[in-house]
Scaffold this motif. Sequence first.
Motif, PDB file in Angstrom:
ATOM      1  N   PHE A 110       0.840  -1.197   0.000  1.00 40.27           N
ATOM      2  CA  PHE A 110       0.000   0.000   0.000  1.00 40.27           C
ATOM      3  C   PHE A 110       0.874   1.245   0.000  1.00 40.27           C
ATOM      4  O   PHE A 110       1.909   1.294   0.670  1.00 40.27           O
ATOM      5  CB  PHE A 110      -0.902  -0.019   1.233  1.00 40.27           C
ATOM      6  N   VAL A 111       0.414   2.267  -0.740  1.00 37.82           N
ATOM      7  CA  VAL A 111       1.106   3.552  -0.758  1.00 37.82           C
ATOM      8  C   VAL A 111       0.216   4.653  -0.199  1.00 37.82           C
ATOM      9  O   VAL A 111       0.591   5.346   0.755  1.00 37.82           O
ATOM     10  CB  VAL A 111       1.545   3.919  -2.193  1.00 37.82           C
ATOM     11  N   ALA A 112      -0.963   4.844  -0.794  1.00 34.50           N
ATOM     12  CA  ALA A 112      -1.838   5.933  -0.390  1.00 34.50           C
ATOM     13  C   ALA A 112      -3.259   5.633  -0.835  1.00 34.50           C
ATOM     14  O   ALA A 112      -3.475   4.855  -1.763  1.00 34.50           O
ATOM     15  CB  ALA A 112      -1.367   7.257  -0.987  1.00 34.50           C
ATOM     16  N   ALA A 113      -4.219   6.274  -0.172  1.00 30.46           N
ATOM     17  CA  ALA A 113      -5.618   6.124  -0.548  1.00 30.46           C
ATOM     18  C   ALA A 113      -6.349   7.420  -0.265  1.00 30.46           C
ATOM     19  O   ALA A 113      -5.955   8.192   0.614  1.00 30.46           O
ATOM     20  CB  ALA A 113      -6.269   4.966   0.200  1.00 30.46           C
ATOM     21  N   ILE A 114      -7.435   7.635  -1.013  1.00 25.91           N
ATOM     22  CA  ILE A 114      -8.225   8.847  -0.849  1.00 25.91           C
ATOM     23  C   ILE A 114      -9.698   8.478  -0.955  1.00 25.91           C
ATOM     24  O   ILE A 114     -10.109   7.698  -1.799  1.00 25.91           O
ATOM     25  CB  ILE A 114      -7.820   9.909  -1.884  1.00 25.91           C
ATOM     26  N   SER A 115     -10.476   9.070  -0.061  1.00 29.34           N
ATOM     27  CA  SER A 115     -11.897   8.768  -0.021  1.00 29.34           C
ATOM     28  C   SER A 115     -12.639   9.385  -1.195  1.00 29.34           C
ATOM     29  O   SER A 115     -12.095  10.206  -1.939  1.00 29.34           O
ATOM     30  CB  SER A 115     -12.487   9.279   1.289  1.00 29.34           C
ATOM     31  N   ARG A 116     -13.868   9.018  -1.336  1.00 29.78           N
ATOM     32  CA  ARG A 116     -14.693   9.534  -2.430  1.00 29.78           C
ATOM     33  C   ARG A 116     -14.777  11.054  -2.407  1.00 29.78           C
ATOM     34  O   ARG A 116     -14.724  11.704  -3.446  1.00 29.78           O
ATOM     35  CB  ARG A 116     -16.096   8.940  -2.326  1.00 29.78           C
ATOM     36  N   SER A 117     -14.903  11.609  -1.236  1.00 36.30           N
ATOM     37  CA  SER A 117     -15.023  13.058  -1.102  1.00 36.30           C
ATOM     38  C   SER A 117     -13.694  13.772  -1.273  1.00 36.30           C
ATOM     39  O   SER A 117     -13.656  14.983  -1.503  1.00 36.30           O
ATOM     40  CB  SER A 117     -15.599  13.399   0.265  1.00 36.30           C
ATOM     41  N   GLY A 118     -12.606  13.030  -1.105  1.00 34.35           N
ATOM     42  CA  GLY A 118     -11.280  13.639  -1.125  1.00 34.35           C
ATOM     43  C   GLY A 118     -10.860  14.209   0.207  1.00 34.35           C
ATOM     44  O   GLY A 118      -9.738  14.696   0.359  1.00 34.35           O
ATOM     45  N   LEU A 119     -11.731  14.136   1.209  1.00 29.76           N
ATOM     46  CA  LEU A 119     -11.428  14.750   2.503  1.00 29.76           C
ATOM     47  C   LEU A 119     -10.603  13.846   3.410  1.00 29.76           C
ATOM     48  O   LEU A 119      -9.992  14.316   4.361  1.00 29.76           O
ATOM     49  CB  LEU A 119     -12.734  15.130   3.202  1.00 29.76           C
ATOM     50  N   SER A 120     -10.601  12.563   3.128  1.00 31.16           N
ATOM     51  CA  SER A 120      -9.860  11.627   3.971  1.00 31.16           C
ATOM     52  C   SER A 120      -8.782  10.934   3.143  1.00 31.16           C
ATOM     53  O   SER A 120      -9.046  10.421   2.054  1.00 31.16           O
ATOM     54  CB  SER A 120     -10.810  10.577   4.550  1.00 31.16           C
ATOM     55  N   THR A 121      -7.555  10.942   3.664  1.00 32.48           N
ATOM     56  CA  THR A 121      -6.443  10.292   2.980  1.00 32.48           C
ATOM     57  C   THR A 121      -5.667   9.418   3.957  1.00 32.48           C
ATOM     58  O   THR A 121      -5.688   9.642   5.171  1.00 32.48           O
ATOM     59  CB  THR A 121      -5.480  11.323   2.364  1.00 32.48           C
ATOM     60  N   ASN A 122      -4.991   8.426   3.422  1.00 36.78           N
ATOM     61  CA  ASN A 122      -4.137   7.538   4.208  1.00 36.78           C
ATOM     62  C   ASN A 122      -2.830   7.336   3.453  1.00 36.78           C
ATOM     63  O   ASN A 122      -2.823   7.299   2.224  1.00 36.78           O
ATOM     64  CB  ASN A 122      -4.791   6.171   4.404  1.00 36.78           C
ATOM     65  N   PHE A 123      -1.748   7.199   4.213  1.00 35.65           N
ATOM     66  CA  PHE A 123      -0.447   7.007   3.592  1.00 35.65           C
ATOM     67  C   PHE A 123       0.332   5.924   4.333  1.00 35.65           C
ATOM     68  O   PHE A 123       0.227   5.789   5.550  1.00 35.65           O
ATOM     69  CB  PHE A 123       0.378   8.292   3.627  1.00 35.65           C
ATOM     70  N   ALA A 124       1.134   5.200   3.590  1.00 40.06           N
ATOM     71  CA  ALA A 124       2.081   4.302   4.219  1.00 40.06           C
ATOM     72  C   ALA A 124       3.122   5.135   4.957  1.00 40.06           C
ATOM     73  O   ALA A 124       3.468   6.246   4.529  1.00 40.06           O
ATOM     74  CB  ALA A 124       2.757   3.429   3.168  1.00 40.06           C
ATOM     75  N   ASP A 125       3.633   4.615   6.046  1.00 46.84           N
ATOM     76  CA  ASP A 125       4.631   5.350   6.835  1.00 46.84           C
ATOM     77  C   ASP A 125       5.854   5.696   5.986  1.00 46.84           C
ATOM     78  O   ASP A 125       6.470   6.747   6.180  1.00 46.84           O
ATOM     79  CB  ASP A 125       5.057   4.517   8.038  1.00 46.84           C
ATOM     80  N   SER A 126       6.194   4.833   5.051  1.00 44.99           N
ATOM     81  CA  SER A 126       7.402   5.035   4.255  1.00 44.99           C
ATOM     82  C   SER A 126       7.306   6.219   3.300  1.00 44.99           C
ATOM     83  O   SER A 126       8.327   6.701   2.810  1.00 44.99           O
ATOM     84  CB  SER A 126       7.725   3.767   3.467  1.00 44.99           C
ATOM     85  N   VAL A 127       6.095   6.691   3.026  1.00 44.84           N
ATOM     86  CA  VAL A 127       5.939   7.793   2.074  1.00 44.84           C
ATOM     87  C   VAL A 127       5.310   9.022   2.704  1.00 44.84           C
ATOM     88  O   VAL A 127       5.205  10.073   2.046  1.00 44.84           O
ATOM     89  CB  VAL A 127       5.094   7.363   0.850  1.00 44.84           C
ATOM     90  N   LYS A 128       4.887   8.903   3.943  1.00 42.84           N
ATOM     91  CA  LYS A 128       4.255  10.031   4.623  1.00 42.84           C
ATOM     92  C   LYS A 128       5.202  11.213   4.620  1.00 42.84           C
ATOM     93  O   LYS A 128       6.399  11.079   4.816  1.00 42.84           O
ATOM     94  CB  LYS A 128       3.907   9.603   6.051  1.00 42.84           C
ATOM     95  N   ASP A 129       4.660  12.389   4.408  1.00 37.68           N
ATOM     96  CA  ASP A 129       5.420  13.649   4.355  1.00 37.68           C
ATOM     97  C   ASP A 129       6.200  13.831   3.064  1.00 37.68           C
ATOM     98  O   ASP A 129       6.839  14.878   2.872  1.00 37.68           O
ATOM     99  CB  ASP A 129       6.382  13.782   5.545  1.00 37.68           C
ATOM    100  N   ARG A 130       6.187  12.830   2.186  1.00 34.17           N
ATOM    101  CA  ARG A 130       6.843  12.985   0.881  1.00 34.17           C
ATOM    102  C   ARG A 130       5.833  12.886  -0.277  1.00 34.17           C
ATOM    103  O   ARG A 130       6.024  13.528  -1.312  1.00 34.17           O
ATOM    104  CB  ARG A 130       7.915  11.896   0.681  1.00 34.17           C
ATOM    105  N   PHE A 131       4.810  12.079  -0.100  1.00 35.71           N
ATOM    106  CA  PHE A 131       3.814  11.864  -1.148  1.00 35.71           C
ATOM    107  C   PHE A 131       2.499  12.512  -0.746  1.00 35.71           C
ATOM    108  O   PHE A 131       2.149  12.565   0.443  1.00 35.71           O
ATOM    109  CB  PHE A 131       3.559  10.371  -1.354  1.00 35.71           C
ATOM    110  N   THR A 132       1.755  12.992  -1.729  1.00 34.77           N
ATOM    111  CA  THR A 132       0.393  13.440  -1.499  1.00 34.77           C
ATOM    112  C   THR A 132      -0.517  12.801  -2.544  1.00 34.77           C
ATOM    113  O   THR A 132      -0.088  12.510  -3.671  1.00 34.77           O
ATOM    114  CB  THR A 132       0.257  14.971  -1.575  1.00 34.77           C
ATOM    115  N   ILE A 133      -1.750  12.591  -2.159  1.00 37.78           N
ATOM    116  CA  ILE A 133      -2.746  12.024  -3.063  1.00 37.78           C
ATOM    117  C   ILE A 133      -3.883  13.022  -3.175  1.00 37.78           C
ATOM    118  O   ILE A 133      -4.270  13.666  -2.195  1.00 37.78           O
ATOM    119  CB  ILE A 133      -3.236  10.645  -2.564  1.00 37.78           C
ATOM    120  N   SER A 134      -4.408  13.149  -4.369  1.00 36.76           N
ATOM    121  CA  SER A 134      -5.530  14.053  -4.595  1.00 36.76           C
ATOM    122  C   SER A 134      -6.387  13.483  -5.723  1.00 36.76           C
ATOM    123  O   SER A 134      -5.966  12.572  -6.436  1.00 36.76           O
ATOM    124  CB  SER A 134      -5.037  15.458  -4.949  1.00 36.76           C
ATOM    125  N   ARG A 135      -7.573  14.037  -5.850  1.00 42.28           N
ATOM    126  CA  ARG A 135      -8.450  13.588  -6.918  1.00 42.28           C
ATOM    127  C   ARG A 135      -9.236  14.753  -7.477  1.00 42.28           C
ATOM    128  O   ARG A 135      -9.507  15.732  -6.783  1.00 42.28           O
ATOM    129  CB  ARG A 135      -9.415  12.505  -6.415  1.00 42.28           C
TER     130      ARG A 135
END
Length: 127
Positions: free
Chosen positions: A47-72
């Motif tokens: 797993f790397v990252a995920a984003i909810s349908r609304s875009g308001l909730s995101t999750n990141f793997a610890d290894s990429v947190k603070d370096r990667f962002t997800i958007s839709r």
Amino acid sequence: QVQLVESGGGLVQAGGSLRLSCAASGRTFSLYCMGWFRRPPGKEREFVAAISRSGLSTNFADSVKDRFTISRDNARNTVYLQMNNLKPEDTAVYYCAAVSGLSRDSCTVYAGDYNYWGQGTQVTVSS
């Protein structure tokens, strides 16, 4: 059903940035929680990252947190993964995935929950 097509992968030096895009077919993109996963060479998919349908909730793997962002962008049926400060250990095939049936502000980090997958795009980070 939804079809997913990733783009934006390539070769980059350590410390560089890439933005991956995942374009979805169909008119119901906003009904899908979207995730990014990757498979490093010789390793299991993770797993790397995920984003909810609304875009308001995101999750990141610890290894990429603070370096990667997800958007839709639901109007464009596209989800993005912005990857900054890339490291050689980020080298992998990156896949986007979609799952429906979740609430607007929740998503899942488990690959087994996702119904649809793209074909993947290669990201290679040189040291």
